[in-house]
Motif scaffolding. Structure first.
Motif, mmCIF file in Angstrom:
data_model
loop_
_atom_site.group_PDB
_atom_site.id
_atom_site.type_symbol
_atom_site.label_atom_id
_atom_site.label_comp_id
_atom_site.label_asym_id
_atom_site.label_seq_id
_atom_site.Cartn_x
_atom_site.Cartn_y
_atom_site.Cartn_z
ATOM 1 N N SER A 109 0.842 -1.189 0.000
ATOM 2 C CA SER A 109 0.000 0.000 0.000
ATOM 3 C C SER A 109 0.879 1.241 0.000
ATOM 4 O O SER A 109 2.079 1.182 0.281
ATOM 5 N N ALA B 165 -8.606 0.442 -7.091
ATOM 6 C CA ALA B 165 -8.198 1.554 -6.237
ATOM 7 C C ALA B 165 -7.627 2.667 -7.091
ATOM 8 O O ALA B 165 -6.919 2.421 -8.065
ATOM 9 N N SER B 166 -7.946 3.915 -6.722
ATOM 10 C CA SER B 166 -7.380 5.074 -7.408
ATOM 11 C C SER B 166 -7.484 6.278 -6.485
ATOM 12 O O SER B 166 -8.295 6.311 -5.560
ATOM 13 N N LEU C 263 -3.557 4.527 -1.199
ATOM 14 C CA LEU C 263 -3.764 3.706 -2.385
ATOM 15 C C LEU C 263 -3.477 2.265 -1.996
ATOM 16 O O LEU C 263 -2.344 1.913 -1.686
ATOM 17 N N ASP C 264 -4.525 1.450 -2.018
ATOM 18 C CA ASP C 264 -4.389 0.073 -1.526
ATOM 19 C C ASP C 264 -5.298 -0.835 -2.360
ATOM 20 O O ASP C 264 -6.518 -0.764 -2.266
ATOM 21 N N ALA C 265 -4.687 -1.674 -3.188
ATOM 22 C CA ALA C 265 -5.452 -2.596 -4.041
ATOM 23 C C ALA C 265 -5.413 -4.022 -3.523
ATOM 24 O O ALA C 265 -5.926 -4.920 -4.179
ATOM 25 N N THR D 271 0.334 -3.365 -4.519
ATOM 26 C CA THR D 271 -0.303 -2.187 -5.105
ATOM 27 C C THR D 271 0.745 -1.430 -5.909
ATOM 28 O O THR D 271 1.803 -1.078 -5.375
ATOM 29 N N ASN E 162 -16.275 1.542 -8.410
ATOM 30 C CA ASN E 162 -16.052 1.735 -6.976
ATOM 31 C C ASN E 162 -17.170 1.097 -6.145
ATOM 32 O O ASN E 162 -17.547 1.612 -5.099
ATOM 33 N N SER F 141 -18.844 -1.030 -3.443
ATOM 34 C CA SER F 141 -18.302 -1.353 -2.121
ATOM 35 C C SER F 141 -19.110 -2.410 -1.364
ATOM 36 O O SER F 141 -18.601 -2.980 -0.408
ATOM 37 N N SER G 228 -15.737 -4.859 -4.495
ATOM 38 C CA SER G 228 -14.895 -3.803 -5.039
ATOM 39 C C SER G 228 -14.884 -3.899 -6.549
ATOM 40 O O SER G 228 -15.279 -4.924 -7.121
ATOM 41 N N SER H 81 -18.347 3.367 -2.855
ATOM 42 C CA SER H 81 -17.451 3.982 -1.874
ATOM 43 C C SER H 81 -17.726 5.459 -1.663
ATOM 44 O O SER H 81 -17.191 6.055 -0.737
#
Length: 461
Positions: A104, A124-125, A132-134, A144, A243, A245, A277, A303
Motif C-alpha cells: 500500500s 483503487a485510485s 492507495l491500496d489494491a 499495489t 467503486n 463497495s 470492489s 465507496s
C-alpha cells in the motif's frame, strides 16, 4: 410458522483486469520488469494494463533494507514531469527498489486536476491525498502498483508525495517519503473553467436473478416435495465508476395472502453489506422453498455513499410456490400483473441553468441560484429527500475536499413526489449538486455524486 432451512453460499466475482506489477528494478533507458507468464502493456493515452502471475523474488534487494536504502523508481526514468495542458499523458508507473513487496501507499500533497494515481491491480485510485491500496486477500492480490495517468485540466506546478508500505492498510516495513513534481504548462482558457473530462461517480446498478426461473413464476411442487425444492439466488451489481463497495441481499416469505410489509419471515443477510470492489460483485444463495410467496431484492452501495435498490417486493423478484399432488415439480410462466414497489427516482435542476454551464462573476462577487432537489415515487411511498452540495478548492477533485454538505439528513416527504429547494450564493469555483431519495420500504436512489449529479462552473473575471 415454520422457518425454512436456509443455507448460504457466497461467491464474489469481479469483471476487471486483475494485474500484479512485479518490480521496477533500476533506472535504465527502459524500465525492467521481471514477469513469469505475463506481460506489461503501457498504452497511451488510456492507461496501463498489466497481466502477470508470479515474480522472481530474487530480483529484489534484501527486505530488511526497506526502510533505509530504498529509492523511488519511475517507468520514464524522470524524477519530475512536464506536461502540456489538455493533452493525455503517457502513464508513469512507480516502484521502489530494495523490497520484495509493496502492499500500500500513503499519498500526500496535490496531484494536477485531471490526473489520478491508479492501482495496476485494479479496484483503487486517488486524485488527491489518501491511501492507495489494491490488496485483496480473497483474490490473492498482495501488491499495489501506482500508475499516474490522465489528462491535465489546469496549469500550474503540483507536487505530491509517495510512501510505500510492505503490506496493505499501511502495515509492515515502510519506505522514506518521496516527492514527485508535475508541471502543467499552457493557458487555462481565458478564465473559463474546464469541466472534468470524466463522469466520476455513477450509482451502482443492482440485479436479482434465480437460476432457471423468471420473476413471477409459479412453482408447483410434486407430492411430498414440500421443503425439498431448492433454487440458486444471485444478487449482483455492476458499477461503471468501478467503486462498488457492497451488496446486501433481502429475502421475504410472508404468511399466505399477507402483503403487509415484512409480515412473517424477513432476512436481509444479517443486515450487512457483503464487501465488494471494482465494477462487479455477486452474492449467491442456495435457498430451500416451501409453499408460499417468496420475494427477493438487492441493495447496493459504492465507496462514495451512493446506494441503489432493485425495489422491495415484486420490483425485486418474486416466486410463487404451491403444493401439488402430481409426481413432477412444474413451473408456470409469470403472471402479467403483480403488485409492485418501485424505488424513487431522484433528479436535480437549477433554475435558468443547465448541467455543466459556466457562470461569469466579478472578482470577489457571487451569484445566487435556486437549486431544486426532487424525487418521484410511482408507488406513492416517498419518505425523504437529501440534498448534497460540494464546492472543492480550486483544482482539487479529491472526493469532498473543502466544503461538503449533505443537507443534514433526509427531509421528510410523502406520497408520489417531493422537492427540497435551496437558494445558494455561488462564489468562484466548481459547484457540484446531487440528490438522494428514499421510500418507506427502505429503497434508496441517488443521482450520483460529483459531476454525474449536476455541476456549475463559476469564473471570476
Amino acid at each position: 410458522m415454520n422457518f425454512p432451512s436456509f443455507h448460504s453460499l457466497r461467491r464474489a466475482r469481479f469483471h476487471l483486469p486483475v494485474a500484479t506489477l512485479a518490480a521496477l528494478l533500476q533506472r535504465s533507458p527502459a524500465v525492467q520488469v521481471l514477469i513469469d507468464g505475463g506481460e506489461y502493456i503501457l498504452a497511451s493515452p488510456v492507461g496501463a494494463v498489466l497481466r502477470s502471475t508470479t515474480v522472481a523474488a530474487a530480483a529484489f534487494g534484501a527486505i530488511d533494507a526497506f526502510a533505509g536504502a530504498t529509492t523511488l523508481i519511475e517507468s520514464n526514468n524522470q524524477p519530475s514531469l512536464s506536461l502540456p495542458l489538455g493533452a493525455a499523458m503517457q502513464p508513469v508507473v512507480f516502484g521502489v527498489n530494495n523490497t520484495a513487496n509493496l502492499g500500500s501507499w500513503l499519498v500526500g500533497g496535490s496531484l494536477p486536476p485531471g490526473l489520478k494515481l491508479v492501482a495496476a491491480e485494479g479496484g483503487a485510485s486517488l486524485s488527491g491525498p489518501g491511501i492507495l491500496d489494491a490488496t485483496n486477500a480473497k483474490n490473492d492480490i498482495f501488491n499495489t502498483t501506482p500508475i499516474l495517468q490522465g489528462t491535465p485540466s489546469a496549469a500550474g506546478v503540483f507536487t505530491f508525495t509517495l510512501q510505500a508500505y510492505e503490506f496493505g492498510a499501511l502495515q509492515g516495513l515502510v519506505s522514506t517519503v518521496f516527492s514527485y513534481t508535475v508541471t502543467v504548462t499552457g493557458a487555462s482558457g481565458g478564465g473559463t473553467a474546464t469541466p472534468p473530462s470524466t463522469v466520476f461517480d455513477i450509482p451502482p446498478a443492482p440485479k436479482v436473478a434465480v437460476d432457471g426461473h423468471s420473476s413471477g413464476d409459479t412453482i408447483t411442487l410434486a407430492a411430498g416435495a414440500s421443503g425439498l425444492f431448492q433454487v440458486t439466488l444471485r444478487f449482483s451489481a455492476t458499477d461503471a465508476s468501478k467503486n462498488l463497495s457492497g451488496i446486501r441481499y433481502n429475502l421475504w416469505n410472508p404468511p399466505a395472502g399477507n402483503l403487509l410489509a415484512f409480515a412473517g419471515l424477513f432476512s436481509n443477510g444479517g443486515g450487512i453489506f457483503f464487501p465488494e470492489s471494482g465494477s462487479y460483485g455477486e452474492v449467491d444463495q442456495n435457498q430451500t422453498l416451501t409453499p408460499g410467496d417468496w420475494y427477493f431484492w438487492t441493495d447496493t452501495q459504492n465507496s462514495n455513499g451512493d446506494s441503489t435498490s432493485t425495489g422491495a417486493w415484486t420490483a425485486g423478484f418474486v416466486l410463487h410456490v404451491v403444493q401439488g399432488s402430481g409426481t413432477v415439480t412444474t413451473t408456470t410462466a409469470a403472471a402479467s400483473t403483480l403488485p409492485a414497489d418501485v424505488p424513487p427516482n431522484a433528479t436535480i435542476a437549477v433554475d435558468g441553468r443547465s448541467n455543466g454551464d459556466t457562470l461569469t462573476i466579478s472578482k470577489g462577487g457571487s451569484v445566487n441560484v435556486t437549486v431544486r432537489y426532487s424525487a418521484t415515487d410511482s408507488s406513492n411511498n416517498l419518505t425523504g429527500i437529501r440534498s448534497n452540495l460540494w464546492n472543492p478548492p480550486a483544482g482539487n477533485l479529491t472526493p469532498f475536499a473543502g466544503y461538503f454538505s449533505n443537507g443534514n439528513g433526509f427531509v421528510p416527504q410523502s406520497g408520489g413526489s417531493g422537492q427540497v429547494s435551496q437558494i445558494i450564493g455561488l462564489t468562484a469555483g466548481d459547484w457540484y449538486f446531487w440528490t438522494d431519495a428514499q421510500n418507506s420500504h427502505g429503497d434508496s436512489t441517488s443521482t450520483g455524486g460529483w459531476s454525474a449529479g449536476y455541476v456549475l462552473h463559476v469564473v471570476a473575471q
